[in-house]
Write a protein that holds these residues in place. Sequence first.
Motif, PDB file in Angstrom:
ATOM      1  N   ILE A  26       0.851  -1.200   0.000  1.00 45.60           N
ATOM      2  CA  ILE A  26       0.000   0.000   0.000  1.00 45.60           C
ATOM      3  C   ILE A  26       0.880   1.241   0.000  1.00 45.60           C
ATOM      4  O   ILE A  26       1.718   1.415   0.886  1.00 45.60           O
ATOM      5  CB  ILE A  26      -0.931   0.017   1.232  1.00 45.60           C
ATOM      6  N   ALA A  41      -3.691   9.876   0.656  1.00 46.61           N
ATOM      7  CA  ALA A  41      -4.627   8.812   0.253  1.00 46.61           C
ATOM      8  C   ALA A  41      -3.845   7.529  -0.029  1.00 46.61           C
ATOM      9  O   ALA A  41      -2.704   7.584  -0.480  1.00 46.61           O
ATOM     10  CB  ALA A  41      -5.419   9.228  -0.982  1.00 46.61           C
ATOM     11  N   PRO A  42      -4.482   6.362   0.254  1.00 39.96           N
ATOM     12  CA  PRO A  42      -3.807   5.081   0.007  1.00 39.96           C
ATOM     13  C   PRO A  42      -4.098   4.523  -1.389  1.00 39.96           C
ATOM     14  O   PRO A  42      -5.214   4.665  -1.900  1.00 39.96           O
ATOM     15  CB  PRO A  42      -4.429   4.161   1.067  1.00 39.96           C
ATOM     16  N   ALA A  45      -2.769  -0.278  -6.052  1.00 38.94           N
ATOM     17  CA  ALA A  45      -2.324  -0.598  -7.413  1.00 38.94           C
ATOM     18  C   ALA A  45      -0.928   0.021  -7.516  1.00 38.94           C
ATOM     19  O   ALA A  45      -0.739   1.120  -8.055  1.00 38.94           O
ATOM     20  CB  ALA A  45      -3.261  -0.012  -8.451  1.00 38.94           C
ATOM     21  N   GLY A  59      -1.462   2.992  -9.966  1.00 34.64           N
ATOM     22  CA  GLY A  59      -2.703   3.142 -10.732  1.00 34.64           C
ATOM     23  C   GLY A  59      -3.684   3.983  -9.933  1.00 34.64           C
ATOM     24  O   GLY A  59      -4.155   3.563  -8.875  1.00 34.64           O
ATOM     25  N   GLY A  61      -7.273   5.933 -10.002  1.00 31.33           N
ATOM     26  CA  GLY A  61      -8.535   5.994 -10.736  1.00 31.33           C
ATOM     27  C   GLY A  61      -9.107   7.395 -10.801  1.00 31.33           C
ATOM     28  O   GLY A  61      -8.426   8.394 -10.532  1.00 31.33           O
ATOM     29  N   LYS A  71      -8.426  11.474  -9.400  1.00 29.53           N
ATOM     30  CA  LYS A  71      -8.511  11.755  -7.962  1.00 29.53           C
ATOM     31  C   LYS A  71      -7.512  12.858  -7.607  1.00 29.53           C
ATOM     32  O   LYS A  71      -6.573  13.110  -8.354  1.00 29.53           O
ATOM     33  CB  LYS A  71      -8.222  10.476  -7.168  1.00 29.53           C
ATOM     34  N   ASP A  72      -7.706  13.467  -6.429  1.00 24.26           N
ATOM     35  CA  ASP A  72      -6.860  14.597  -6.021  1.00 24.26           C
ATOM     36  C   ASP A  72      -5.374  14.256  -6.115  1.00 24.26           C
ATOM     37  O   ASP A  72      -4.563  15.082  -6.545  1.00 24.26           O
ATOM     38  CB  ASP A  72      -7.180  15.010  -4.582  1.00 24.26           C
ATOM     39  N   ASN A  97      -6.863   3.894   6.443  1.00 26.61           N
ATOM     40  CA  ASN A  97      -8.197   3.629   5.906  1.00 26.61           C
ATOM     41  C   ASN A  97      -9.060   4.895   5.921  1.00 26.61           C
ATOM     42  O   ASN A  97      -9.847   5.129   5.002  1.00 26.61           O
ATOM     43  CB  ASN A  97      -8.853   2.511   6.728  1.00 26.61           C
ATOM     44  N   CYS A  99      -7.987   7.825   5.428  1.00 30.28           N
ATOM     45  CA  CYS A  99      -7.533   8.653   4.296  1.00 30.28           C
ATOM     46  C   CYS A  99      -8.060   8.118   2.963  1.00 30.28           C
ATOM     47  O   CYS A  99      -7.929   8.787   1.935  1.00 30.28           O
ATOM     48  CB  CYS A  99      -6.009   8.720   4.257  1.00 30.28           C
ATOM     49  N   GLY A 100      -8.639   6.897   2.971  1.00 25.93           N
ATOM     50  CA  GLY A 100      -9.201   6.331   1.747  1.00 25.93           C
ATOM     51  C   GLY A 100     -10.642   6.743   1.522  1.00 25.93           C
ATOM     52  O   GLY A 100     -11.241   6.407   0.498  1.00 25.93           O
ATOM     53  N   ILE A 101     -11.217   7.477   2.478  1.00 31.70           N
ATOM     54  CA  ILE A 101     -12.602   7.954   2.295  1.00 31.70           C
ATOM     55  C   ILE A 101     -12.613   9.002   1.185  1.00 31.70           C
ATOM     56  O   ILE A 101     -11.689   9.812   1.082  1.00 31.70           O
ATOM     57  CB  ILE A 101     -13.140   8.538   3.633  1.00 31.70           C
TER      58      ILE A 101
END
Length: 214
Positions: A26, A41-42, A45, A59, A61, A71-72, A97, A99-101
């Motif tokens: 990760i 953010a995590p 990929a 990767g 998205g 994404k930012d 996790n 930070c993945g929101i």
Amino acid sequence: MDFDLSQTTPQQAYSLLNGLVVPRPIAWITTLDLHGKVNAAPFSAYNYVGTDPPLVAIGVGNRPGPAIVGKDTAQNIRNTREFVINIVTEELGQAMNLCGIEFPPGVDELAIAGLETEPSKLVAVPRIRRSPASLECREVTTMEIGRSRVILGQVVSVYVRDEFVDPTGPYIRADQMHTIGRMNGLGNYVRTRDAFFQIPRETYQEWQKKRGTA
Ligand SMILES: Cc1cc2nc3c(=O)[nH]c(=O)nc-3n(C[C@H](O)[C@H](O)[C@H](O)COP(=O)(O)O)c2cc1C
């Protein structure tokens, strides 16, 4: 069962690849926006793909919704051409996790997760203080392939907390770092604590000798 990926939806392809390319490291990525605000953010990929020069690929998205808007993290990397990959350990899993929101742009994920940063050595983007190791990267290129996006970065500086460095290599004391990996995307992770075992590499000569064919 066989899956012809020309007949599946992107979501189905995601579920298949996400469950089969495992366990994944990760990359907990910090970036700066154009106003100098830190974003975190995590991304799983992710891997390193070269060492001369040292390269990583990620990767990233699109933001949820019909428009193809990165994404930012991807936007910040395009704008500033710098990012830092922070290593995720068991004790940092919950914060990672958070930070993945899918927060709206401009939200300070690190403040929400109760984390502080430290200045990096060669890039303006700071690293996450509690992370035991961080890779400072500069963007080489961002490839837009269909609706996917691959960011290729060159690692320019590496921070590792002293206790995790065996200076003879230098090797990383990876068995002591307790990193986690991502599994099939249903909130499943793996621990690396007490999970190490060895399969020593053999040379061709050693392999021949063992078989008695030398
Ligand atoms: C463990 C984990 C791994 C993730 N891996 C990816 C990934 O590889 N690619 C991706 O686009 N999103 C991934 N996500 C989702 C992003 O972290 C999420 O969309 C995040 O809000 C993006 O933040 P940003 O818009 O600030 O860049 C992952 C989430 C988690 C929790």
